[in-house]
Design an enzyme around this catalytic site. Structure first.
Site, mmCIF file in Angstrom:
data_model
loop_
_atom_site.group_PDB
_atom_site.id
_atom_site.type_symbol
_atom_site.label_atom_id
_atom_site.label_comp_id
_atom_site.label_asym_id
_atom_site.label_seq_id
_atom_site.Cartn_x
_atom_site.Cartn_y
_atom_site.Cartn_z
ATOM 1 N N CYS B 38 0.847 -1.187 0.000
ATOM 2 C CA CYS B 38 0.000 0.000 0.000
ATOM 3 C C CYS B 38 0.883 1.238 0.000
ATOM 4 O O CYS B 38 1.844 1.329 0.749
ATOM 5 C CB CYS B 38 -0.898 0.009 1.235
ATOM 6 N N CYS B 40 0.331 4.257 0.946
ATOM 7 C CA CYS B 40 0.082 5.321 1.919
ATOM 8 C C CYS B 40 1.144 5.347 3.013
ATOM 9 O O CYS B 40 2.107 6.095 2.949
ATOM 10 C CB CYS B 40 -1.296 5.155 2.531
#
Lengths: 90, 135
Positions: B38, B40
Site C-alpha cells: 500500500c 500510503c
C-alpha cells in the site's frame, strides 16, 4: 507537508487511524476512509462498548497504542447521529 | 520496492523457512520491517527506514517481509511477536528474540519520514550495540 496520505483527492484523515467518540458512549478506533451519506466509514476497526468491555476506555486505548489495534470489523459505518469528535489516534 | 529494501541493506525473507532460519533462536539485535505494498503509510516508512539505517548505531540485522505478497513468510514473522496486533507497515526491534521496541502502522500514518526515522534511531541508540563499519 500536511497530514495527508498519498491520496490528495481525499479528506485529510483518509488512510489515518482515528479515534471516533460515539454519542452512545461507544468508542471506535480504525482507519478513516471517508464521511459519506451513510456516516463515517472506517476500515480495520475496533469498538469499545463501556457496557460490556473489560477495560475502561482509557485503558483500552492505551493497550492499543502499545500493542496495536485489535481489529473486530474489517469495515464499519458509524452513522452520522452516532459520530462525534474524530481525532488522530496516537 | 523489493530492490529499494535490499539497496538500503535489508535482507528479504520470502518463505516461512527463511524466517525460521533467521529468527528462530536469534541472538543479538534485529529489526523486522513488515512491509506493505500500500502506498500510503509504507510510502513514508521506507524512506524513514532508509534514513534511520544511515545512523551510526544499528541493529545487527535488518529483515523485511512483504505483507500481502509473501503471506506465509509474513504470518511466520508475526509469530515472533504475537502480542502485537498485525498491521503493515510496522517495525519490530528485537534483542535476543524479545521485542524491545515496536512501531505500529498508526504511528507511521501521516508522519514525516524524518519523524519516524527519529523514533527508530532513538530505539537503536537505546537497544543496539554500535555497529562496526567496514573500511
Amino acid at each position: 507537508m500536511t497530514g495527508h496520505t498519498f491520496h490528495r483527492d481525499r479528506e485529510e484523515l483518509h488512510g489515518i487511524t482515528v479515534v471516533l467518540a460515539g454519542r452512545s458512549g461507544r468508542t471506535y478506533v480504525g482507519r478513516y476512509h471517508e464521511r459519506g451519506s451513510r456516516g463515517v466509514i472506517m476500515h480495520d476497526a475496533a469498538v469499545h462498548d463501556p457496557t460490556t468491555a473489560e477495560l475502561d476506555r482509557d485503558a483500552w486505548l492505551e493497550r492499543m497504542r502499545a500493542f496495536g489495534v485489535r481489529v473486530s470489523e474489517k469495515m464499519l459505518i458509524v452513522p452520522d447521529e452516532e459520530a462525534g469528535e474524530i481525532r488522530k489516534f496516537g | 520496492m523489493r530492490d529499494e529494501m535490499t539497496r538500503m541493506g535489508a535482507k528479504e525473507l520470502r518463505t516461512a523457512a527463511e524466517v525460521d532460519a533467521t529468527l528462530a533462536d536469534a541472538r543479538g539485535t534485529m529489526l523486522v520491517f513488515v512491509n506493505s505494498v500500500c502506498g500510503c503509510a509504507a510510502g513514508n516508512a521506507r524512506p524513514a527506514l532508509a534514513q534511520a539505517l544511515r545512523h551510526p548505531v544499528l541493529p545487527q540485522q535488518v529483515l523485511t517481509v512483504f505483507a500481502g505478497q509473501d503471506l506465509e513468510a509474513t504470518a511466520r514473522a508475526r509469530q515472533f511477536f504475537p502480542e502485537y496486533q498485525p498491521s503493515s507497515p510496522s517495525l519490530a526491534l528485537l534483542r535476543d528474540g524479545e521485542v524491545v521496541h515496536f512501531i505500529h502502522r498508526h504511528q507511521i500514518e501521516g508522519r514525516r519520514p524524518e519523524a519516524i526515522a527519529a523514533d527508530l534511531t532513538a530505539a537503536f541508540d537505546r537497544y543496539c550495540t554500535p555497529a562496526v563499519k567496514s573500511a
